[in-house]
Write a protein that holds these residues in place. Structure first.
Motif, PDB file in Angstrom:
ATOM      1  N   LYS A   6      -2.198  -1.212  -6.049  1.00 44.92           N
ATOM      2  CA  LYS A   6      -0.857  -1.758  -6.340  1.00 44.92           C
ATOM      3  C   LYS A   6      -0.928  -2.754  -7.475  1.00 44.92           C
ATOM      4  O   LYS A   6      -0.056  -2.773  -8.348  1.00 44.92           O
TER       5      LYS A   6
ATOM      6  N   PHE B  36      -0.028   1.158  -9.526  1.00 43.24           N
ATOM      7  CA  PHE B  36       0.173   2.484  -8.923  1.00 43.24           C
ATOM      8  C   PHE B  36       1.220   2.401  -7.809  1.00 43.24           C
ATOM      9  O   PHE B  36       1.334   1.370  -7.129  1.00 43.24           O
ATOM     10  N   ALA B  37       1.970   3.501  -7.633  1.00 45.33           N
ATOM     11  CA  ALA B  37       2.827   3.632  -6.451  1.00 45.33           C
ATOM     12  C   ALA B  37       1.924   4.130  -5.323  1.00 45.33           C
ATOM     13  O   ALA B  37       1.338   5.198  -5.422  1.00 45.33           O
ATOM     14  N   VAL B  38       1.802   3.314  -4.272  1.00 49.23           N
ATOM     15  CA  VAL B  38       0.839   3.616  -3.203  1.00 49.23           C
ATOM     16  C   VAL B  38       1.590   3.858  -1.900  1.00 49.23           C
ATOM     17  O   VAL B  38       2.500   3.109  -1.557  1.00 49.23           O
ATOM     18  N   GLY B  39       1.189   4.917  -1.187  1.00 53.43           N
ATOM     19  CA  GLY B  39       1.770   5.183   0.117  1.00 53.43           C
ATOM     20  C   GLY B  39       0.679   5.213   1.174  1.00 53.43           C
ATOM     21  O   GLY B  39      -0.484   5.461   0.858  1.00 53.43           O
TER      22      GLY B  39
ATOM     23  N   SER C 161      -2.237   7.329  -0.451  1.00 54.89           N
ATOM     24  CA  SER C 161      -1.919   8.327  -1.481  1.00 54.89           C
ATOM     25  C   SER C 161      -1.284   7.619  -2.662  1.00 54.89           C
ATOM     26  O   SER C 161      -0.609   6.599  -2.504  1.00 54.89           O
ATOM     27  N   ILE C 162      -1.523   8.143  -3.848  1.00 55.16           N
ATOM     28  CA  ILE C 162      -0.938   7.535  -5.048  1.00 55.16           C
ATOM     29  C   ILE C 162      -0.293   8.601  -5.914  1.00 55.16           C
ATOM     30  O   ILE C 162      -0.717   9.751  -5.937  1.00 55.16           O
ATOM     31  N   PHE C 163       0.757   8.160  -6.601  1.00 56.13           N
ATOM     32  CA  PHE C 163       1.500   9.059  -7.490  1.00 56.13           C
ATOM     33  C   PHE C 163       0.865   9.033  -8.874  1.00 56.13           C
ATOM     34  O   PHE C 163       0.589   7.969  -9.415  1.00 56.13           O
TER      35      PHE C 163
END
Ligand SMILES: [Zn+2]
Lengths: 142, 433
Positions: free
Chosen positions: A60, A64-67, A7-9
């Motif tokens: 990344k 991007f902020a990646v979860g 998931s990305i913000f």
């Protein structure tokens, strides 16, 4: 039996979704399923991809902020009430569903992605009720 | 009208003579009663006897906000608590705010100076003063209040907030003087307009505005919208509160500093060197009549200049230009002092946050708004929207709790906050003031 979701913000800028998907395309990664959840301020793009590690790195690298989250891919009978039956089984067992979205696939069987707050418990209940759950490797390769 | 004609129109030589006499007494007193000042003198290899002229004041080191914090809460008090009748504290600080105290005589002095200030701003005995400065730890509300009573005016202690009720009071009670922050005053005018009430139909003649920076173009807007004469008032709790300096309504050209109670200096904020009259730099104050909380060479961080030329109003006290900025990064938002570092420490409390943040200040409908942009870090990120929303709400309420200012927290993408030479740009102030 778990599937890893990326998931990305995103700040609410329409173009950012396209940027994310083209980063993945350039890295030769296929998107198997995708869902956008958003508020007036921001959004979270959730993705099931063909290569989790490669996708994570590519995103990344581009800032991007990646979860990464464990989700479950569940087979849903392609007939009326198919999804409802599964939800009732889960509700009865007091399994909390955070969100659900559809797996994009052209075939006779429907697959839904479930995010539970307690994935292990949910898997146990689904299996006890003979509901088919897919392996990660199978899903990434579909 | 000049409230204290004897002291406010003294010849310059008499002012400096009084200043020197009172300065010497103040220095003797703080040396004997406040360990911080005794230490300061000792480190500078000085005693109060070395200060023989006003120019000698330059030999004494500065006192800073940090010194006051280090002596929290009562370390800077020069009298026993039994003699302290009032305590105020600075607005919007994390950890240690700065605490100030007043003896009965200090309260009386403050009331006298506020009565002088209200007079200079156009108020007389018999005026009705609508006082919309906040009452409480903040010095604004009570400072104006005591001065209004001393002057013999009727004060409506309405304080801040509940804007619609304030409009009804303005309409029904017929106040003639408005005391408030300039931004809140413009907000009052807008709400009044929505309620079908024009300030042209109210009885206001003068407005005395302070507690936040404002400009000449805002003066035009205030005078036009509120149908009044608008003057600037200056003060800070560390020095006394409102009433340290006031613009006279006759000249509306710089604020008279009550020099029989305070000695102002302008310094180069980089080197600490004292600058001649007319040059722009940081304002420094020494109090020369205060008992409970005397302050020696306090660096206000406010940028201005000093002008000793005679004024058409007849007052001989020196004038300071309207404050044009800060020599640090402090923001004043709705009258609350906010430092970016305070926001940073609130964000750090929510342990996961790397402090990549930016404060965006705007003025919407004449009210200051603060948005805190926070970059979403890896560890902070969640795939669940509600957790992200909860985080925004939590940070927002933490900021409100610790700083006393409402802020909207907005999560933004990593690296999306502009950086200048690798350092995030911490503040964007879009207010046109
Ligand atoms: Zn004047």
């Amino acid at each position: 039996m778990k599937v890893i979701q990326i998931s990305i913000f995103l700040e609410n800028t329409g173009g950012r979704i396209a940027e994310a998907t083209s980063i993945l395309a350039d890295a030769g990664i296929n998107i198997r399923a995708m869902s956008l959840a958003d508020t007036t301020d921001f959004g979270v793009l959730r993705l099931i991809v063909s290569d989790v590690d490669k996708a994570e790195k590519a995103l990344k690298d581009q800032g991007f902020a990646v979860g990464k989250t464990n989700v479950v891919a569940v087979q849903v009978e392609d007939k009326p009430g198919g999804l409802n039956r599964i939800l009732q089984v889960l509700a009865k067992a007091e399994i909390n569903v955070e969100y659900i979205y559809a797996f994009l696939r052209d075939s006779d069987q429907a697959i839904m992605i479930f995010r539970f707050d307690n994935t292990d418990n949910a898997l146990k209940i689904l299996q006890e009720n003979k509901i088919k759950v897919f392996k990660g490797e199978d899903i990434y390769a579909m | 009208m000049i409230y204290n004609i004897d002291f406010e129109t003294l010849p310059r030589e008499a002012i400096t003579a009084i200043q020197l006499k009172r300065l010497k007494a103040t220095l003797e007193n703080v040396y004997a009663t406040v360990p911080f000042y005794k230490d300061m003198f000792r480190k500078a290899r000085l005693t109060p006897h070395d200060i023989r002229s006003l120019d000698d004041l330059q030999k004494i080191p500065f006192t800073t906000k940090q010194d006051l914090r280090d002596n929290y809460p009562y370390g800077m008090f020069a009298v026993p608590m039994a003699n302290v009748v009032r305590i105020h504290a600075s607005s919007g600080t994390t950890g240690s705010p700065t605490v100030v105290g007043y003896t009965a005589r200090d309260i009386n002095t403050w009331a006298e100076l506020m009565a002088r200030a209200l007079s200079a701003g156009g108020a007389h005995r018999g005026d009705i003063i609508h006082n919309a400065y906040g009452y409480g730890l903040f010095t604004g509300g009570l400072g104006v209040h005591y001065g209004a009573e001393k002057l013999g005016a009727s004060v409506i202690p309405v304080s801040g907030g509940n804007t619609k009720r304030q409009i009804v009071i303005m309409k029904d009670f017929g106040p003639t003087i408005l005391t408030a922050t300039p931004s809140y005053s413009l907000h009052l005018a807008e709400v009044a307009k929505d309620m079908g009430i024009s300030f042209k139909d109210l009885k206001f003649k003068f407005g005395i505005f302070g507690a936040e920076p404002w400009s000449e173009s805002m003066r035009d807007e205030l005078e036009e919208t509120l149908n009044i004469t608008a003057v600037d008032i200056y003060g800070l709790s560390e020095v006394m509160g409102p009433g340290v300096a006031i613009e006279c309504h006759e000249a509306k050209n710089g604020l008279h500093i009550f020099e029989d109670h305070f000695i102002p200096e302008i310094i180069n904020p980089e080197t600490g060197e004292v600058l001649p009259y007319g040059e722009t730099g940081e304002l420094v104050f020494t109090s020369i009549t205060k008992e409970a909380f005397p302050i020696i060479r306090y660096r206000t961080r406010d940028i201005t200049s000093l002008h000793p030329e005679p004024c058409i109003c007849g007052r001989t006290h020196i004038r300071m230009k309207r404050v044009s900025g800060r020599s640090d990064d402090m923001l004043i938002i709705r009258g609350v002092n906010v430092f970016p570092s305070q926001i940073e420490s609130v964000l750090m409390k929510t342990d996961k946050i790397e402090p990549h943040y930016q404060l965006v200040v705007d003025r919407v409908d004449n009210l200051d708004t603060l948005t805190v942009k926070v970059e979403v870090s890896e560890s902070l990120f969640s795939d669940e929207i509600k957790l992200l929303q909860t985080l925004e709400a939590k940070l927002s309420s933490d900021i409100k709790e610790y700083l006393g200012v409402s802020a909207k927290v907005k999560l933004v993408e990593p690296k999306s906050i502009a950086r200048s030479e690798g350092k995030a740009v911490r503040v964007i102030d879009n207010r046109k003031i």
